[in-house]
Structure formats: C-alpha cells, structure tokens
Design a protein around this motif. Sequence first.
Motif, PDB file in Angstrom:
ATOM      1  N   LEU A  24       0.720  -1.105   0.069  1.00  0.00           N
ATOM      2  CA  LEU A  24       0.093  -0.094  -0.008  1.00  0.00           C
ATOM      3  C   LEU A  24       0.892   1.294  -0.067  1.00  0.00           C
ATOM      4  CD1 LEU A  24      -2.504  -1.122   2.755  1.00  0.00           C
ATOM      5  CD2 LEU A  24      -3.248  -0.258   0.570  1.00  0.00           C
ATOM      6  N   SER A  25       0.748   2.301  -0.959  1.00  0.00           N
ATOM      7  CA  SER A  25       1.479   3.459  -1.087  1.00  0.00           C
ATOM      8  C   SER A  25       0.487   4.579  -0.816  1.00  0.00           C
ATOM      9  CB  SER A  25       2.382   3.645  -2.352  1.00  0.00           C
ATOM     10  OG  SER A  25       3.276   2.609  -2.494  1.00  0.00           O
ATOM     11  N   VAL A  26       0.764   5.119   0.268  1.00  0.00           N
ATOM     12  CA  VAL A  26       0.026   6.490   0.601  1.00  0.00           C
ATOM     13  C   VAL A  26       0.698   7.772   0.152  1.00  0.00           C
ATOM     14  CG1 VAL A  26      -1.312   7.654   2.474  1.00  0.00           C
ATOM     15  CG2 VAL A  26      -0.901   4.967   2.536  1.00  0.00           C
ATOM     16  N   ASN A  27       0.233   8.519  -0.716  1.00  0.00           N
ATOM     17  CA  ASN A  27       0.859   9.815  -1.182  1.00  0.00           C
ATOM     18  C   ASN A  27       0.156  10.798  -0.780  1.00  0.00           C
ATOM     19  OD1 ASN A  27       2.797   8.495  -3.611  1.00  0.00           O
ATOM     20  ND2 ASN A  27       0.966   7.536  -3.855  1.00  0.00           N
ATOM     21  N   GLY A  28       0.925  11.762  -0.479  1.00  0.00           N
ATOM     22  CA  GLY A  28       0.584  12.983   0.506  1.00  0.00           C
ATOM     23  C   GLY A  28       1.338  14.201  -0.017  1.00  0.00           C
ATOM     24  N   GLN A  29       1.628  15.086   0.760  1.00  0.00           N
ATOM     25  CA  GLN A  29       2.395  16.541   0.190  1.00  0.00           C
ATOM     26  C   GLN A  29       3.734  16.527   1.230  1.00  0.00           C
ATOM     27  OE1 GLN A  29       2.233  18.523  -2.537  1.00  0.00           O
ATOM     28  NE2 GLN A  29       4.267  19.092  -1.231  1.00  0.00           N
ATOM     29  N   GLY A  30       4.812  16.325   0.653  1.00  0.00           N
ATOM     30  CA  GLY A  30       5.971  16.432   1.543  1.00  0.00           C
ATOM     31  C   GLY A  30       6.123  17.970   1.989  1.00  0.00           C
ATOM     32  N   ASN A  31       6.518  18.339   3.190  1.00  0.00           N
ATOM     33  CA  ASN A  31       6.614  19.494   3.680  1.00  0.00           C
ATOM     34  C   ASN A  31       7.406  19.484   4.712  1.00  0.00           C
ATOM     35  OD1 ASN A  31       6.109  22.356   3.447  1.00  0.00           O
ATOM     36  ND2 ASN A  31       4.026  22.209   2.807  1.00  0.00           N
ATOM     37  N   HIS A  32       7.693  21.060   5.010  1.00  0.00           N
ATOM     38  CA  HIS A  32       8.674  21.190   6.409  1.00  0.00           C
ATOM     39  C   HIS A  32       7.747  20.988   7.976  1.00  0.00           C
ATOM     40  CE1 HIS A  32      11.051  23.347   9.128  1.00  0.00           C
ATOM     41  NE2 HIS A  32      12.127  23.549   8.208  1.00  0.00           N
ATOM     42  N   ALA A  33       8.106  20.296   8.696  1.00  0.00           N
ATOM     43  CA  ALA A  33       7.533  20.056   9.931  1.00  0.00           C
ATOM     44  C   ALA A  33       7.257  20.929  10.779  1.00  0.00           C
ATOM     45  CB  ALA A  33       8.171  18.917  10.709  1.00  0.00           C
ATOM     46  N   GLY A  34       8.093  22.258  10.603  1.00  0.00           N
ATOM     47  CA  GLY A  34       8.121  23.306  11.537  1.00  0.00           C
ATOM     48  C   GLY A  34       7.269  24.420  11.166  1.00  0.00           C
ATOM     49  N   THR A  35       7.327  24.444   9.632  1.00  0.00           N
ATOM     50  CA  THR A  35       6.568  25.728   9.166  1.00  0.00           C
ATOM     51  C   THR A  35       5.181  25.174   8.602  1.00  0.00           C
ATOM     52  OG1 THR A  35       7.210  25.430   6.969  1.00  0.00           O
ATOM     53  CG2 THR A  35       8.665  26.542   8.619  1.00  0.00           C
ATOM     54  N   THR A  36       4.629  23.902   8.706  1.00  0.00           N
ATOM     55  CA  THR A  36       3.519  23.696   7.922  1.00  0.00           C
ATOM     56  C   THR A  36       2.248  23.524   8.918  1.00  0.00           C
ATOM     57  OG1 THR A  36       4.529  22.512   6.227  1.00  0.00           O
ATOM     58  CG2 THR A  36       2.439  22.181   6.504  1.00  0.00           C
ATOM     59  N   LEU A  37       1.225  24.598   8.880  1.00  0.00           N
ATOM     60  CA  LEU A  37       0.365  24.347  10.154  1.00  0.00           C
ATOM     61  C   LEU A  37      -0.267  23.040   9.981  1.00  0.00           C
ATOM     62  CD1 LEU A  37      -1.202  27.921   9.808  1.00  0.00           C
ATOM     63  CD2 LEU A  37       0.552  27.195  11.527  1.00  0.00           C
ATOM     64  N   MET A  38      -0.867  22.640  11.071  1.00  0.00           N
ATOM     65  CA  MET A  38      -1.603  21.087  11.231  1.00  0.00           C
ATOM     66  C   MET A  38      -2.875  21.093  10.092  1.00  0.00           C
ATOM     67  SD  MET A  38       0.513  19.754  13.013  1.00  0.00           S
ATOM     68  CE  MET A  38      -0.358  18.198  13.357  1.00  0.00           C
ATOM     69  N   ALA A  39      -3.509  22.342  10.176  1.00  0.00           N
ATOM     70  CA  ALA A  39      -4.404  22.491   9.210  1.00  0.00           C
ATOM     71  C   ALA A  39      -4.364  22.406   7.578  1.00  0.00           C
ATOM     72  CB  ALA A  39      -5.481  23.617   9.538  1.00  0.00           C
ATOM     73  N   ASP A  40      -2.990  22.709   7.219  1.00  0.00           N
ATOM     74  CA  ASP A  40      -2.469  22.849   6.055  1.00  0.00           C
ATOM     75  C   ASP A  40      -1.673  21.172   5.634  1.00  0.00           C
ATOM     76  OD1 ASP A  40      -3.624  25.323   5.837  1.00  0.00           O
ATOM     77  OD2 ASP A  40      -1.575  26.184   6.438  1.00  0.00           O
ATOM     78  N   ARG A  41      -1.922  20.437   6.356  1.00  0.00           N
ATOM     79  CA  ARG A  41      -1.073  19.324   6.106  1.00  0.00           C
ATOM     80  C   ARG A  41      -2.101  18.159   5.133  1.00  0.00           C
ATOM     81  NH1 ARG A  41       2.843  18.151  10.744  1.00  0.00           N
ATOM     82  NH2 ARG A  41       3.524  20.510  11.057  1.00  0.00           N
ATOM     83  N   ALA A  42      -1.320  17.572   4.245  1.00  0.00           N
ATOM     84  CA  ALA A  42      -1.788  16.289   3.674  1.00  0.00           C
ATOM     85  C   ALA A  42      -0.663  15.149   4.134  1.00  0.00           C
ATOM     86  CB  ALA A  42      -2.140  16.370   2.199  1.00  0.00           C
ATOM     87  N   SER A  66       6.377  12.564   2.266  1.00  0.00           N
ATOM     88  CA  SER A  66       5.584  12.714   0.961  1.00  0.00           C
ATOM     89  C   SER A  66       4.823  11.519   0.348  1.00  0.00           C
ATOM     90  CB  SER A  66       6.526  13.077  -0.416  1.00  0.00           C
ATOM     91  OG  SER A  66       7.620  12.041  -0.528  1.00  0.00           O
ATOM     92  N   ARG A  67       5.487  10.272   1.000  1.00  0.00           N
ATOM     93  CA  ARG A  67       4.969   9.000   0.564  1.00  0.00           C
ATOM     94  C   ARG A  67       5.117   8.179   1.799  1.00  0.00           C
ATOM     95  NH1 ARG A  67       7.745   7.283  -3.326  1.00  0.00           N
ATOM     96  NH2 ARG A  67       8.639   5.286  -2.390  1.00  0.00           N
ATOM     97  N   VAL A  68       4.165   7.240   1.927  1.00  0.00           N
ATOM     98  CA  VAL A  68       4.627   6.275   3.033  1.00  0.00           C
ATOM     99  C   VAL A  68       4.142   5.050   2.465  1.00  0.00           C
ATOM    100  CG1 VAL A  68       3.951   4.999   5.356  1.00  0.00           C
ATOM    101  CG2 VAL A  68       4.332   7.479   5.157  1.00  0.00           C
ATOM    102  N   ASP A  69       5.229   3.754   2.559  1.00  0.00           N
ATOM    103  CA  ASP A  69       4.934   2.723   1.659  1.00  0.00           C
ATOM    104  C   ASP A  69       4.504   1.506   3.004  1.00  0.00           C
ATOM    105  OD1 ASP A  69       5.034   3.472  -0.769  1.00  0.00           O
ATOM    106  OD2 ASP A  69       7.572   3.094  -0.693  1.00  0.00           O
ATOM    107  N   LEU A  70       3.507   0.889   2.970  1.00  0.00           N
ATOM    108  CA  LEU A  70       3.258  -0.196   3.946  1.00  0.00           C
ATOM    109  C   LEU A  70       2.956  -1.658   3.145  1.00  0.00           C
ATOM    110  CD1 LEU A  70       0.971   2.110   4.259  1.00  0.00           C
ATOM    111  CD2 LEU A  70       0.604   1.354   6.342  1.00  0.00           C
ATOM    112  N   TRP A  71       3.718  -2.689   3.864  1.00  0.00           N
ATOM    113  CA  TRP A  71       3.617  -3.902   3.344  1.00  0.00           C
ATOM    114  C   TRP A  71       2.657  -4.877   4.196  1.00  0.00           C
ATOM    115  CZ3 TRP A  71       7.659  -0.870   2.655  1.00  0.00           C
ATOM    116  CH2 TRP A  71       8.041  -0.926   1.249  1.00  0.00           C
TER     117      TRP A  71
END
Length: 399
Positions: free
Chosen positions: A214-232, A274-279
Amino acid sequence: METVNQLLDSIKDVGRDAVRGGYSRAVYSTPELDLRHWFIEQAQQRGLDVETDRNGIIWAWWGKPQDGALVTGSHLDSVPGGGAFDGPLGVASALAAVDVLASRGVKPKRSLAITVFPEEEGSRFGVACLGSRLLTGAIDVDKALNLRDVDGDTFADVARSNGLDPRHVGPDPKAMARIGDFVELHVEQGKGLGQSGPAIAVGSSILGHGRWKLSVNGQGNHAGTTLMADRADPMVAAAQIVVAVRDAAAKQADARATVGRLTPVPGGTNVIASRVDLWLDARHPDDAVTAQLIESIYRAAREIAAGEGCTVTLTEESYSDTVHFDPELSRRIGELLPGAPVLATGAGHDAGVLAGHVPSAMLFVRNPSGISHSPEEYVADEDALAGAVALADVLEGLL
C-alpha cells in the motif's frame, strides 16, 4: 555422526543481529553465503555430491542424480531478527537424518537429495519462496529479475554477482523431473503440538496467503512551518490504515492480516513525508475470503487517505492459494510415524510451492511457545533429535 543440536551450534554465531536480536540472514548476504558454504562442506563431508542449479538452489545428492528422487531440505535465509530454527532446523535435520540412515546401513533404492532453497522468507526482495517459485515457473521471470532490495539492487544484479546467469534463471523442467517426492521438516510456527505429547506432526495444508504493498501519497513539507490544518500527511493516514487492517481481519473468523513493515519517504525526523509505503501480509483458509479481506482493507484505506487529503494505491507482490499436501504421501508418512498428529499451518513454505507440481509433505517439530520469526523461537534439544530420527524413518520408508 553429528546431532542436529551440534550442527546448529556450529552456526550459532553466523548472522547474529546486534540491533534487532536474533539473526538476520538475507539471501546472498554475507551470513547467508557463509551458511551456504557451511552446508556444502557438511554435505561433502558425508560423501554427498553437491551442485548449485541455475536458480541458486543447492542440491546435495546421495546416489546418482536421477529423475524421481526422494528430496528433502529447507532454507537458510531468515527474516530480519529471526530465530535460530526457522529454515536451518530443516537443513540440519536432513544432514543428521543422512547420518542416521548411514548408521543403519541403509542403501537407498533410489537417489536421495537434500536441497537448500534461496530467499524463502522474501526478506530481501519481497517475494517469499523465490527460489522454488522460479524453479516451478510460479513467478514471471522478468518480474523476478527486476525485483529490488532496499538498496535498489535488482535480483538480476545480485544473482549475477553470486555466480548465476540471469539469462538462465527461471522454470527448470529437468530439475523438477528429479523430484519424485518432497518432504520438508520445519519448526512449527504455532502452538498446535503444545508443550506435552508428541513432538512431531505431519502437515496437512498451508493457508492461502499473500503480500501487498500500500503506497499512501501526500504532500511532503516542512515539519516546523506547515500548520496542522494545511497538511496532507501520509503518515497520519498510514497509522489509521494499520489499525484498519487489524480491525478488518478481526471481523473475519480465521483471518490474519499484518502490516510488518512501513517506510516513510524521505524519512527525515523534521520532514512531513511525501509518501509512506506499507507492506501487508494477509491469510485465510478460503482464498475467496482472502480476496474479500483485501478488498475491504483497500476500500477502508482509500477512505482514510481521502480524509487526510492523500491518495493510496495497492499492488500485489505475491500470492499463494491454499495448499493441501499430497494425501497419498501424507498417508504413507502417517503410517511411518504412528501417533503423529496432523496439523495445518498458516506459514508459507517451499513445500507449498512444490506441492502444485510434485507430491509434497511436511513434518513439524514442536516449538513450545509457538513464537516464531522472533529471537524467542525455540526447539528443545530432545525434540530436535526426535525430528531428525522421524525424518530418517520417513526417508527410509520412502526410499
């Protein structure tokens, strides 16, 4: 003549994992290669003729190689941080059984071979029983050659660097014709034999099982500058999917589903992935139920991913239908081992792959706690000895 315990003791330091505990012996790693060399030396000391075929399977022959031989054996590779018995017990028991037969003065009426199959666990290239799948044609050759390990090396490259010619890897009808009957001894990976009573069981079947990514694709970003509401954040979705896998399997009797590996990309502590792979590993006695289970997991995963602003894809990496071992061979083994119980197993084995092509059977040796794929895996010395004697009895009766 060496006992199983002495043989296993001689390899107890090979592949020890200081981080995980237990043993890490991935196929064609230095520890696994050391074990292959150990087996070849042990076989040659017993006067067996040794050859390695074009799929990397080692054959040690008592008698001239010929069609319709009696074959036994197992594997030497391990899962990461695995136990000492999963695989090596079957190989060491086969060597010890040859010693027992020789001490009895047995003269085989047909050839006997011990085999060592590579990549049974699939811990390096992701496909379990890769050696036996290649031998039987159960996996597409191009797919196999293009499998990659965590370092990005293809199976073709690794095979080539270990003396195999990728052009010749794949189905081997001549080698298959040599197998008249196949009997694999293995540590039990459950509690069927318990802590008292018989130490040896005869296998009846292997649950249908497979591996999916299973490959879950989101948006890679900065952990310190990206507000929680703005995350994928695919990691958040992945965490919920792991729980959904457990819940889906728990709703279905006799189902088992596990996420045993998870890899975030790029994997930095201060980075939103940006992506998480699960086996995913899933199993059930009814293949139709397994298919339904996977579909329900994928449906839940899509809903979870969408809720986090992510997407998810599902890729099947391998699948084996439920296998029932040859009834006539199992009956004969039962007669040779009176009182041995009959057990099904949820674990995959090379014997299960071969069962679709040649008469195959399994013997299981008691593991009192039932724990396997773990440093806590255990077989008592007296049970290991009983297993080797039982295997010798079976081989003598079938020769």
